[in-house]
Motif scaffolding. Structure first.
Motif, short mmCIF file in Angstrom:
data_model
loop_
_atom_site.label_atom_id
_atom_site.label_comp_id
_atom_site.label_asym_id
_atom_site.label_seq_id
_atom_site.Cartn_x
_atom_site.Cartn_y
_atom_site.Cartn_z
N UNK A 159 0.79 -1.22 0.00
CA UNK A 159 0.00 0.00 0.00
C UNK A 159 0.83 1.27 0.00
N UNK A 160 2.02 1.23 0.52
CA UNK A 160 2.80 2.46 0.64
C UNK A 160 3.95 2.55 -0.35
N UNK A 161 3.99 1.68 -1.31
CA UNK A 161 5.10 1.64 -2.26
C UNK A 161 4.57 1.53 -3.68
N UNK A 162 5.34 1.99 -4.63
CA UNK A 162 5.02 1.75 -6.04
C UNK A 162 6.31 1.78 -6.84
N UNK A 163 6.22 1.32 -8.04
CA UNK A 163 7.41 1.30 -8.89
C UNK A 163 7.78 2.73 -9.24
N UNK A 164 9.03 3.06 -9.06
CA UNK A 164 9.48 4.41 -9.37
C UNK A 164 9.60 4.62 -10.86
N UNK A 165 9.61 5.88 -11.24
CA UNK A 165 9.71 6.20 -12.66
C UNK A 165 11.05 5.77 -13.24
N UNK A 166 12.12 5.78 -12.44
CA UNK A 166 13.42 5.33 -12.94
C UNK A 166 13.36 3.86 -13.35
N UNK A 167 12.73 3.04 -12.51
CA UNK A 167 12.60 1.62 -12.84
C UNK A 167 11.75 1.46 -14.10
N UNK A 168 10.63 2.14 -14.13
CA UNK A 168 9.72 2.01 -15.27
C UNK A 168 10.40 2.45 -16.57
N UNK A 169 11.18 3.54 -16.50
CA UNK A 169 11.89 4.01 -17.70
C UNK A 169 12.96 3.01 -18.13
N UNK A 170 13.72 2.48 -17.17
CA UNK A 170 14.77 1.52 -17.49
C UNK A 170 14.17 0.25 -18.08
N UNK A 171 13.09 -0.23 -17.49
CA UNK A 171 12.46 -1.44 -17.98
C UNK A 171 11.89 -1.25 -19.38
N UNK A 172 11.23 -0.13 -19.60
CA UNK A 172 10.65 0.15 -20.93
C UNK A 172 11.74 0.23 -21.98
N UNK A 173 12.86 0.86 -21.64
CA UNK A 173 13.97 0.97 -22.58
C UNK A 173 14.56 -0.39 -22.91
N UNK A 174 14.82 -1.18 -21.88
CA UNK A 174 15.39 -2.51 -22.10
C UNK A 174 14.42 -3.42 -22.83
N UNK A 175 13.16 -3.37 -22.46
CA UNK A 175 12.16 -4.23 -23.10
C UNK A 175 12.00 -3.88 -24.57
N UNK A 176 12.12 -2.61 -24.90
CA UNK A 176 11.94 -2.20 -26.30
C UNK A 176 13.06 -2.74 -27.19
N UNK A 177 14.22 -2.99 -26.61
CA UNK A 177 15.35 -3.49 -27.39
C UNK A 177 15.56 -4.99 -27.25
N UNK A 178 14.83 -5.63 -26.37
CA UNK A 178 15.08 -7.03 -26.04
C UNK A 178 14.94 -7.96 -27.24
N UNK A 179 13.86 -7.86 -27.98
CA UNK A 179 13.64 -8.77 -29.12
C UNK A 179 14.77 -8.66 -30.13
N UNK A 180 15.19 -7.45 -30.41
CA UNK A 180 16.28 -7.24 -31.37
C UNK A 180 17.58 -7.86 -30.84
N UNK A 181 17.83 -7.68 -29.56
CA UNK A 181 19.04 -8.24 -28.97
C UNK A 181 18.99 -9.76 -28.90
N UNK A 182 17.82 -10.31 -28.59
CA UNK A 182 17.69 -11.77 -28.55
C UNK A 182 17.95 -12.38 -29.92
N UNK A 183 17.57 -11.69 -30.97
CA UNK A 183 17.77 -12.21 -32.33
C UNK A 183 19.24 -12.36 -32.66
N UNK A 184 20.10 -11.66 -31.97
CA UNK A 184 21.55 -11.73 -32.23
C UNK A 184 22.23 -12.89 -31.52
N UNK A 185 21.52 -13.52 -30.60
CA UNK A 185 22.09 -14.61 -29.83
C UNK A 185 21.90 -15.94 -30.56
N UNK A 186 22.67 -16.92 -30.15
CA UNK A 186 22.48 -18.26 -30.70
C UNK A 186 21.12 -18.78 -30.23
#
Length: 108
Positions: free
Chosen positions: A16-43
């Motif tokens: 009740x007294x906590x929520x995800x901070x904007x820094x976390x949300x921004x970092x996650x959105x940035x990483x998630x937006x690039x994840x599929x492209x980065x996964x495609x480069x892996x074996x």
């Protein structure tokens, strides 16, 4: 006649007294937006390992959130959820590091 009120259920986020901070949300959105492209480069094997790891982490997040809906002030669950969210970010960052290493190799 009795009319039931419209109820909105939202996922718990650190109780009740906590929520995800904007820094976390921004970092996650940035990483998630690039994840599929980065996964495609892996074996295929590496990609499968990462995807399985993310499924386990995301299932844990859902389970912890469900538990927090029942006990939103549980400090242990709040801490566990924070650690699990951080682990998700760490996995996504490591994928980015793996793909950078693949792209920088000149000896192949």
């Amino acid at each position: 006649t009795f009319t039931a009120p419209d109820l909105v259920f939202e996922r718990a986020a650190f109780g009740t007294n906590h929520n995800l901070g904007s820094d976390y949300q921004d970092a996650r959105a940035d990483l998630a937006s690039r994840l599929d492209q980065q996964l495609a480069r892996l074996s295929p094997e590496e990609r499968d390992d990462v995807e399985k790891t993310l499924v386990v982490i995301r299932e844990a997040i859902a389970d912890i959130n469900n538990a927090l809906e029942q006990d939103p002030d549980n400090a242990y669950l709040q801490e566990l959820l924070q650690k699990t969210y951080r682990e998700e970010l760490n996995v996504m960052r490591r994928v980015g590091g793996l793909t950078r290493n693949v792209m920088l190799r000149n000896d192949i």
